[in-house]
Design a protein around this motif. Structure first.
Motif: not given
Length: 327
Positions: A34, A63-64, A66, A92-93, A96, A98, A100, A103, A106-107
């Motif tokens: 991160s 890269n979220h 956000w 890069d998402w 995205p 908003r 957790e 996210a 996705w990660r």
């Protein structure tokens, strides 16, 4: 990055010698980075130790999108890694969300894809004892079953033969901060880690400091408790499987079932253990310990037939003789 050695290097090196299946010698490793202190400490330690364990390291950063500065931080991290001779993939998402949970999904989805492409059987994250103690406190507050208290494990299956590995669970967040300072590692701060709207941040900044002030070392002891629970759970599951064998059967429609009367004749604690294990093995969950208790009080034979809705569109039903699963 010059070769360095510290007490933290020694601790991790000895741990990996004792647990050789954690990060096997010569394995290609995909590190989730991160840019925060924990993941940068992970990179520093494994990069310094790779001469002894012969790993090939590949970094991944997500890269979220956000924060306005997220794009610049991602490119700075990429430039730093390349300067150290460490291959890195930055994703890069594109759409995205908003929250957790989205996210995290996705990660891990991206990490799984890249691990398969690179032939990596180990995806490595920088979770520490501090992260695990936060998880334990959150799960306790939610009324989690024992499995929830041991959910942040050193190893878990990510997909197929790919494992997610957390080698720093024996280290605290203060350890990783000290290491980053000693090694001169850059850190990219994420302001959202201080946002009180996230429950984990409130545990981190408001609850754990009080526990540490009352009982120094509380975070590491809570983390160690979670590890012991995980080990006890793994050992106990073999015995539970044997006990379940005498209760399991099928309905006339070949649906998995348990014999209701023998199950109800056991103590509540054993009923709880067997039913929870059976449902978990079927990929299902009741949600929390309170719901499990409510269900158990409806299962004695004198209560008659009934039904309980579960996750994933499944239901638990029972008559006088059997408890079974159906859509």
């Amino acid at each position: 990055m010059a070769e360095r050695w510290s007490d933290l290097h020694r601790r991790l090196h000895q741990q990996l010698l004792q647990q050789q299946a954690l990060l096997p010698d010569g394995e290609p490793l995909l590190l989730a980075v991160s840019g925060g202190q924990d993941s940068m400490a992970l990179v520093g330690l494994l990069n310094d130790l790779k001469r002894l364990h012969h790993w090939q390291l590949q970094l991944w950063h997500g890269n979220h999108g956000w924060r306005p500065e997220a794009e610049q931080q991602a490119r700075e991290l990429q430039a730093w890694a390349q300067d150290q001779g460490l291959p890195i993939q930055v994703d890069d998402w594109e759409s995205p969300k908003r929250d957790e949970a989205s996210a995290r999904d996705w990660r891990y989805g991206q990490l799984q894809t890249h691990a398969q492409r690179l032939g990596c059987r180990r995806v490595v994250t920088g979770h520490t004892a501090s992260d695990r103690s936060e998880t334990v406190l959150l799960q306790l507050a939610r009324g989690s079953h024992r499995r929830g208290l041991s959910s942040l494990r050193q190893r878990r299956t990510l997909s197929g033969t790919i494992e997610l590995v957390r080698p720093l669970l024996g280290f605290s967040r203060s350890d990783t901060a000290q290491l980053c300072q000693q090694l001169g590692l850059p850190i990219w701060l994420d302001p959202s880690n201080s946002d009180p709207r996230f429950s984990r941040n409130r545990i981190r900044h408001e609850v754990l400091p009080v526990l540490e002030a009352l009982h120094p070392g509380a975070s590491e002891r809570i983390s160690q408790l979670s590890e012991r629970l995980a080990q006890e759970q793994d050992g106990g599951e073999q015995l539970v499987d044997l006990a379940l064998g005498s209760l399991q059967t099928e309905t006339a429609q070949a649906q998995p079932a348990l014999r209701r009367r023998p199950l109800s004749g056991l103590t509540l604690s054993n009923q709880r253990l067997l039913l929870h294990h059976w449902l978990t093995r079927e990929g299902l969950s009741l949600g929390n310990a309170e719901q499990l208790e409510q269900l158990l009080h409806r299962l004695p034979p004198h209560c008659g037939p009934g039904q309980w809705d579960l996750s994933r569109g499944r239901s638990l039903r029972w008559d006088r003789e059997l408890i079974w699963l159906e859509p």
